[in-house]
Design a protein around this motif. Structure first.
Motif, PDB file in Angstrom:
ATOM      1  N   TRP A 276      55.675 -23.472 -68.064  1.00 60.20           N
ATOM      2  CA  TRP A 276      55.909 -22.084 -68.511  1.00 60.20           C
ATOM      3  C   TRP A 276      55.519 -21.064 -67.452  1.00 60.20           C
ATOM      4  O   TRP A 276      55.653 -19.852 -67.695  1.00 60.20           O
TER       5      TRP A 276
ATOM      6  N   ARG B  16      49.102 -21.172 -57.452  1.00 57.90           N
ATOM      7  CA  ARG B  16      50.403 -21.228 -58.138  1.00 57.90           C
ATOM      8  C   ARG B  16      51.103 -19.868 -58.160  1.00 57.90           C
ATOM      9  O   ARG B  16      52.099 -19.685 -58.854  1.00 57.90           O
TER      10      ARG B  16
ATOM     11  N   ASP C 178      56.701 -19.894 -64.822  1.00 58.72           N
ATOM     12  CA  ASP C 178      57.678 -18.908 -64.337  1.00 58.72           C
ATOM     13  C   ASP C 178      57.813 -17.732 -65.314  1.00 58.72           C
ATOM     14  O   ASP C 178      58.399 -16.713 -64.974  1.00 58.72           O
ATOM     15  N   ARG C 179      57.258 -17.870 -66.522  1.00 58.69           N
ATOM     16  CA  ARG C 179      57.329 -16.789 -67.513  1.00 58.69           C
ATOM     17  C   ARG C 179      55.947 -16.203 -67.835  1.00 58.69           C
ATOM     18  O   ARG C 179      55.775 -15.462 -68.800  1.00 58.69           O
TER      19      ARG C 179
END
Ligand code: HPA
Ligand code: ZN
Length: 332
Positions: A156, A187, A158-159
């Motif tokens: 998740w 990250r 990327d959101r």
């Protein structure tokens, strides 16, 4: 001034979505999910909201969150919050969620994140309110649990714009979370941490030096340390201050002596936020109105606070410029 505040474009940078659970929705979800509550009525819930300190509040806040079970519940929670935010003239929010509060009772991470993201998409479509999601680690739990949560969140990321650190502050210093914050930074995540709400100025130093945070959540007690104030001012570090929360959790005795104005006078980049509005007696607009009145904030201080809420956000530089131009156009 209240009409001016309402129309002023504002962002909220310190909001625990679980803290926007109103007693009415708590009861509705308890019924829908067949969960029993230790309260007989909405009024009984509200009258239990008298807190002597942060821990008093957290005990009742974690209990309330137990009615949240399905993706629809998290969606409904987010929709209710964004509807209130839009009514106050809020146009952007960076909201915290506490996955461990849910995964530890068997609610999958995907249910929580999926429901919140769908509520956020609804708000963008229906209210033109943009938002970002910040995953908070519970600091009363071990760092290994935070590392496991970050791993769980991997699909998740990327959101999710960043990670934060919340829950019981005293006795749980930022230094205990240096590894998980380093992993989050690697990250590409933004970093924030609650510090200096109840904890000492040393915790704010640790959040800066050991966690490398991009924002400090609260930061009130930083004012006890002149060197720290100078460091925060020199870095242009955003403080996400929560006046009504501070009042309800007895961090300040009276809004009239709230340090927000002093922070601005010292050159600190303070913002106004609601923290846990369902528990602390007011959403973003109420925090702005009551603080502006209690501290006799000037029009230029109010404009500065609105600008800080965007320059301190994790929006892109061009998005920030657009919001600043809107503020200038509104205020001219
Ligand atoms: N402080 C720390 N943790 C929290 C808070 C707060 O005000 N609200 C929800 N979790
Ligand atoms: Zn908070």
């Amino acid at each position: 001034m209240n009409a001016f505040i309402k129309g002023l474009p504002k962002a909220e940078l310190h909001l625990h979505i679980e803290g926007s659970l109103e007693p009415e929705l708590m009861f509705a979800l308890a019924r829908r999910n067949k969960v029993s509550l230790p309260f007989s009525s909405v009024e009984a819930v509200r009258s239990a909201y008298a807190f002597g300190n942060l821990q008093d509040f957290l005990d009742i806040y974690y209990q309330g969150a137990q009615v949240l079970l399905t993706e629809e519940d998290f969606h409904d929670l987010a929709v209710a919050y964004f509807t209130r935010l839009a009514a106050d003239g809020g146009v952007h929010a960076e909201i915290f969620f506490d996955p461990q509060t849910h995964t530890d009772r068997g609610v999958p991470f995907a249910v929580v994140a999926g429901g919140l993201l769908s509520g956020m998409a609804w708000a963008e479509q229906n209210l033109s309110v943009t938002s970002k999601l910040i995953l908070c680690f519970l600091r009363h739990l071990p760092e290994d649990a935070a590392l496991a949560t970050l791993k769980m969140a991997e699909p998740w990321l990327d959101r999710i714009v960043g990670v934060g650190l919340d829950s019981s502050e005293k006795g749980f210093p930022p230094s205990g979370f240096a590894r998980v914050f380093k992993a989050a930074r690697e990250r590409g995540l933004k970093l924030v941490a609650h510090a200096g709400e109840e904890g000492p100025p040393d915790y704010v130093w640790e959040a800066l030096d050991l966690l490398n945070v991009d924002r400090i959540d609260h930061g009130n007690r930083a004012l006890e340390d002149q060197k720290l104030v100078a460091r925060l001012a020199a870095k242009g570090m955003t403080l996400t201050v929560c006046p009504l929360s501070n009042l309800k959790l007895c961090v300040v005795d009276d809004l009239k002596v709230h340090p927000l104005k002093r922070m601005l006078d010292l050159g600190l980049k303070a913002t106004i936020n609601s923290d846990d509005p369902a528990y602390f007696g007011g959403y973003l607009g109420e925090n702005w109105r009551q603080t502006a009145a209690a501290l006799s904030l000037s029009r230029s201080e109010i404009i500065l606070l609105a600008k800080n809420s965007f320059t301190g956000s994790f929006l892109s530089p061009s998005e920030i410029q657009t919001h600043l131009a809107r503020i200038d156009a509104y205020a001219s």
